[in-house]
Design an enzyme around this catalytic site. Structure first.
Site, PDB file in Angstrom:
ATOM      1  NE  ARG A  94      -3.204  -3.091   0.507  1.00  0.00           N
ATOM      2  CZ  ARG A  94      -3.582  -3.662   1.539  1.00  0.00           C
ATOM      3  NH1 ARG A  94      -2.915  -3.858   2.581  1.00  0.00           N
ATOM      4  NH2 ARG A  94      -4.722  -4.516   0.716  1.00  0.00           N
ATOM      5  CG  ASP A 143      -2.505  -6.623  -0.878  1.00  0.00           C
ATOM      6  OD1 ASP A 143      -3.676  -6.600  -1.313  1.00  0.00           O
ATOM      7  OD2 ASP A 143      -2.140  -6.866   0.415  1.00  0.00           O
ATOM      8  CG  HIS A 188      -5.692  -8.661  -1.310  1.00  0.00           C
ATOM      9  ND1 HIS A 188      -6.475  -7.374  -0.642  1.00  0.00           N
ATOM     10  CD2 HIS A 188      -6.524  -9.530  -0.121  1.00  0.00           C
ATOM     11  CE1 HIS A 188      -6.788  -7.155  -0.534  1.00  0.00           C
ATOM     12  NE2 HIS A 188      -6.770  -8.790   0.512  1.00  0.00           N
ATOM     13  CG  ASP A 217      -5.560 -11.642   3.077  1.00  0.00           C
ATOM     14  OD1 ASP A 217      -5.009 -11.888   2.011  1.00  0.00           O
ATOM     15  OD2 ASP A 217      -5.970 -10.720   3.987  1.00  0.00           O
ATOM     16  CD  GLU A 218      -9.685  -8.871   3.377  1.00  0.00           C
ATOM     17  OE1 GLU A 218      -9.787  -7.907   4.204  1.00  0.00           O
ATOM     18  OE2 GLU A 218      -7.904  -8.477   2.823  1.00  0.00           O
ATOM     19  CE1 TYR A 249      -4.933  -8.423  11.961  1.00  0.00           C
ATOM     20  CE2 TYR A 249      -5.436  -5.950  10.304  1.00  0.00           C
ATOM     21  CZ  TYR A 249      -4.464  -7.275  10.788  1.00  0.00           C
ATOM     22  OH  TYR A 249      -4.700  -8.640   9.470  1.00  0.00           O
ATOM     23  CG  PHE A 250       0.586  -2.757  15.881  1.00  0.00           C
ATOM     24  CD1 PHE A 250      -0.430  -3.060  17.348  1.00  0.00           C
ATOM     25  CD2 PHE A 250       2.063  -3.154  16.652  1.00  0.00           C
ATOM     26  CE1 PHE A 250      -0.376  -4.109  18.703  1.00  0.00           C
ATOM     27  CE2 PHE A 250       2.453  -3.999  17.393  1.00  0.00           C
ATOM     28  CZ  PHE A 250       0.753  -4.604  18.436  1.00  0.00           C
ATOM     29  CG  ASP A 251      -4.528  -1.188  10.634  1.00  0.00           C
ATOM     30  OD1 ASP A 251      -4.561  -2.499  12.033  1.00  0.00           O
ATOM     31  OD2 ASP A 251      -4.996  -1.726   9.509  1.00  0.00           O
ATOM     32  CD1 TRP A 288      -2.753  -4.421   8.399  1.00  0.00           C
ATOM     33  CD2 TRP A 288      -2.021  -5.089   6.645  1.00  0.00           C
ATOM     34  NE1 TRP A 288      -3.422  -6.221   8.381  1.00  0.00           N
ATOM     35  CE2 TRP A 288      -2.310  -6.909   7.445  1.00  0.00           C
ATOM     36  CE3 TRP A 288      -1.637  -5.553   4.977  1.00  0.00           C
ATOM     37  CZ2 TRP A 288      -2.434  -7.689   7.129  1.00  0.00           C
ATOM     38  CZ3 TRP A 288      -1.603  -6.743   4.610  1.00  0.00           C
ATOM     39  CH2 TRP A 288      -2.416  -7.919   5.728  1.00  0.00           C
ATOM     40  CB  THR A 289       1.767   1.076   4.545  1.00  0.00           C
ATOM     41  OG1 THR A 289       1.582  -0.259   4.044  1.00  0.00           O
ATOM     42  CG2 THR A 289       2.350   0.282   5.914  1.00  0.00           C
ATOM     43  CD  GLU A 290      -4.745  -1.006   4.211  1.00  0.00           C
ATOM     44  OE1 GLU A 290      -3.834  -0.645   5.064  1.00  0.00           O
ATOM     45  OE2 GLU A 290      -4.915  -1.642   3.774  1.00  0.00           O
TER      46      GLU A 290
HETATM   47  C1  ACM Z   1      -6.103  -8.751   6.873  1.00  0.00           C
HETATM   48  O1  ACM Z   1      -5.837  -7.900   7.684  1.00  0.00           O
HETATM   49  N1  ACM Z   1      -7.113  -8.992   5.697  1.00  0.00           N
HETATM   50  C2  ACM Z   1      -5.426 -10.409   6.584  1.00  0.00           C
END
Ligand code: ACM
Ligand code: ZN
Length: 764
Positions: A162, A191, A262, A325-326, A417-419, A467-469
């Site tokens: 991201r 991703d 992804h 995932d997803e 989740y540190f985002d 996660w860096t969105e």
């Molecule tokens: C994730 O947060 N989609 C693994």
């Protein structure tokens, strides 16, 4: 003052042994015994290693000391000269647990012993933490530490898709992990928004897949993008450099190659491995995308296996992360090849097709002597025989894996989740949502309560995910990771019975200046004053708990306009600032910590909260059924707590249901009413839909209700009000809120049950 000195010496020699105070180590060691005196760390010290095997660790220590001392200490294979020594030795007596060490410091020498090199390295980190900051006279206190980790997998993740972070920062990040004895770096390399690792056989992965034409700006769902080309990738040479750098710090790099979802960056480069054939773009926005790798096409598997072969050549670790995932199933449903595959393999649905993909990949990876790990969706449709699970959607995935004899790494969104936000969103950079304070991370217990001892051994450990969105720069990565990573490091290293939040916070506060001295941009949200309302003793009153994560400084608070009032009583409970204020009318509250002299905040901006009182505020309320556990913080009182939930959502502000709900408020006595309303959230990209309608009825006795009408709202994005305006008299108000049901086609999560999010009730 010189004459005082002999007196002091006399006093101290008369007193009983003056042992040193316990140093503020993070993570806290298993056992520490303090002694008298200091070992002076000077350039005269020699570092002695008992075998060539420890050359890397010895050099590491020498290089660190060289930055603090006028001259680098000598590194010697054995003692050849007189003087103070730091001796590093491997002991093969079999007593020491894996990665464990013992550190014995006397005024003459330091002995660091372990049964493995990793243990020596962790002991060196402890020794470094004992050193005073640069510039002061350097000595470490005499003591004995015996230490070893509670969990084998102590991980941190970094999403470089991201937003991209260059090799220099990745190395700094690895240094940060090493400092707190973390030992897994999960590198999220691919991703939808960018493919970040050079693959020689498929050059377009980085020529095309590493670059996007712009990036999303602002929060999700607004559809706003810039048009600044963005990208970057690591060459294989750089990857080798990072892997070697991490290995020298006893950190295993776990590469993640996302499949079957992804995959947009890969498919932009090689659309032939999709179901539809493209063309596709590397994505500018964040989210989940329908086009994924085609599971019916054998060439897709050749491609993925070729990629994984190169990846396994670069990363020597046991585990290869294959994502999982997803992965939306729409493109598979519409693809003749995927459907044919399901038929020929006897797969009953697309979940089993996903499982087929993962199992086929697992076979390939296992044949090369490695193992796969994937996000917990890989459980759906049947878990691959030897796969480990990374549990992110809560802890259920980890529990299911452990119960069936599969290894699991815990990384639940709630704690890891540190985002997520770590402080009041009003004072924080834009984040993805959530609310995970450093204290919440510290409270995390990686072994789920429902596991028996023989199942718990399958929990390898846990991991913090970055996660860096919404994380654009290295400084912001540090801000989000630190200090939460330090809390997790202690959760994963220190024995459970030695964990103590108040003690950790004190050590953390002493760590801040050291982090600052090494240029780490740590978050100080610990110093925020938290304002949490709860039902007062009397209906119609709110008790406001004000608290901070520390007892440092003075708390200033301001109710409404006017001068700040220092909290002169400074209520300290269990070592932290805590105070309760009573509120029975609308107002604005601000709270912040100051240093004791100036009138400014020292560490963190003021927390602000508005309270709006109406006839329903802080009155007796019931909801049937209660909200879903995930979105239930604060309970039914949240709907009458005087706080109108904001669009910028943290989970604590809204209550969530997956079904209809009946809400009853007792106003305490018969009231003249002209307005009854409730707020609901419309945030369809998060699967949150407005209710169909709200039926309102009233009663004087709480038994017999007469209908007043039903309210509907315009489907505006964000918060909407459902309102009835009628002049009536009543004591009880009842709202039957009709859930929207299944998510309609054309919206994210179509076909799944939608969420109903409600907040403040207004009665005037
Ligand atoms: C994730 O947060 N989609 C693994
Ligand atoms: Zn297909």
């Amino acid at each position: 003052m010189r004459f005082l000195l002999p007196v002091l010496i006399l006093l101290s020699s008369c007193a009983s042994a003056q042992t040193n105070p316990e140093p503020p180590l993070i993570p806290r060691p298993v056992s520490i015994t303090m002694a008298e005196g200091y070992f002076p760390v000077t350039s005269a010290v020699s570092i002695i290693i008992d075998s060539k095997e420890l050359k890397s660790e010895g050099s590491y220590l020498r290089d660190v000391l060289a930055t603090l001392l006028p001259e680098a200490p000598m590194l010697l294979p054995q003692r050849t000269i007189e003087g103070p020594v730091i001796a590093l030795a491997i002991s093969n007596d079999g007593e020491m647990p894996t990665e464990g060490y013992s550190l014995h410091i006397t005024p003459e020498r330091i002995d660091l012993v372990s049964s493995d090199r990793a243990g020596i390295f962790h002991g060196i980190q402890t020794l470094i933490q004992l050193l005073p900051p640069k510039g002061s006279e350097t000595a470490v206190p005499c003591l004995t530490i015996t230490d070893h980790p509670r969990f084998a997998w102590r991980g941190m993740h970094l999403d470089v898709s991201r937003h991209f972070f260059g090799v220099e920062f990745v190395k700094m990040y690895i240094d940060l992990l090493a400092r707190y004895k973390m030992n897994r770096f999960h590198w999220h390399l691919t991703d939808d928004q960018g493919w970040r690792i050079e693959i020689k056989k498929y050059p377009k992965l980085t020529e095309v897949g590493a670059w996007r034409s712009g990036s999303q700006i602002g929060p999700y769902g607004r559809g706003e993008y810039d048009s600044i080309p963005y990208g970057g990738f690591y060459t294989q040479e750089q990857v080798r450099e990072v892997v070697a750098y991490a290995a020298a710090r006893h950190i295993t790099v776990v590469p993640e190659i996302e499949m079957p979802g992804h995959a947009m960056a890969a498919l932009a480069a090689y659309p032939e491995y999709s179901c539809k054939g493209g063309p596709f773009e590397v994505q500018k926005g964040w989210g989940v995308f329908e086009d994924v790798f085609c599971a019916g096409n054998d060439s897709t598997f050749s491609f993925l296996q070729d990629v994984l072969s190169e990846v396994m050549g670069l990363f020597p670790g046991e585990y290869i992360h294959i994502g999982g995932d997803e992965c939306p199933k729409e493109s598979w449903k519409a693809c003749a090849k995927c459907q044919a595959r399901m038929k020929s393999e006897g797969l009953k649905d697309e979940h089993e097709l996903q499982s087929y993909v993962i199992q086929r990949i697992e076979k390939f990876v296992n044949a090369k002597g490695r193992k796969i790990i994937g996000w917990d969706e890989i459980l759906e449709g049947g878990l691959a025989p030897n796969a480990a699970v990374m549990s992110w959607r809560g802890t259920e995935g980890g529990v299911a894996a452990a119960k069936s004899g599969h290894y699991a790494v815990m990384s639940p969104g709630s704690h890891c989740y540190f985002d997520h936000y770590q402080g009041d969103p009003a004072n924080e950079p834009l984040a993805i949502g959530g609310y995970t304070t450093v204290q919440k991370v510290y409270s995390y217990e990686p072994i789920p309560a429902e596991l028996k001892a023989d199942q718990a051994k399958y929990i390898l450990g846990a991991q913090g995910n970055v996660w860096t969105e919404y994380i654009l720069t290295p400084e912001q990565v540090e801000y989000m990771a630190v200090p939460r990573m330090l809390a997790l490091a202690e959760v994963l290293w220190t024995p459970k019975d030695k964990r103590d939040e108040a003690d950790f916070i004190k050590r953390l506060e002493l760590e801040f200046p050291k982090l600052e001295a090494t240029g780490v941009n740590a978050s100080k949200s610990l110093y925020q004053v938290r304002i949490k309302p709860r039902q007062g003793n009397k209906p119609g009153t709110i008790e406001l708990d004000m608290s901070s994560g520390t007892s440092r400084g003075t708390c200033m608070y301001r109710l409404e306009e006017g001068y700040d009032r220092p909290d002169r009583t400074q209520s300290i409970v269990n070592g932290f600032y805590q105070k309760t204020l009573l509120l029975n009318q609308s107002g604005r509250l601000e709270g912040y910590l100051t240093d004791t002299i100036s009138d400014r905040w020292t560490e963190y901006p003021p927390s602000k909260q508005e309270f709006h009182f109406n006839l329903a505020t802080a009155q007796k309320i019931t909801t049937t059924p209660p909200p879903a556990e995930r979105y239930s913080e604060g309970g039914a009182f949240t709907l009458v707590d005087g706080i109108t939930a904001q669009e910028k959502r943290v989970n604590t502000e809204w209550l969530g249901w997956l079904k209809d709900v009946t809400i009853t408020v007792d106003l305490g006595s018969e009231q003249d009413i002209s307005h009854i309303g409730i707020g609901a959230l419309n945030e369809t990209y998060s699967w949150i839909h407005l209710p169909k309608q709200v039926e309102v009825s009233i009663s004087s006795d709480g038994k017999n209700y007469s209908p007043l009408g039903s309210a509907e709202a315009k489907a505006t994005v964000g918060r909407s009000e459902f309102v009835i305006n009628k002049a009536v008299k009543a004591r009880y108000v009842r709202l039957v809120v009709k859930h929207a049901g299944l998510i309609p086609e054309g919206f994210p999560g179509a076909g799944k049950q939608s969420w109903l999010f409600l907040d403040e009730i207004e009665v005037h």
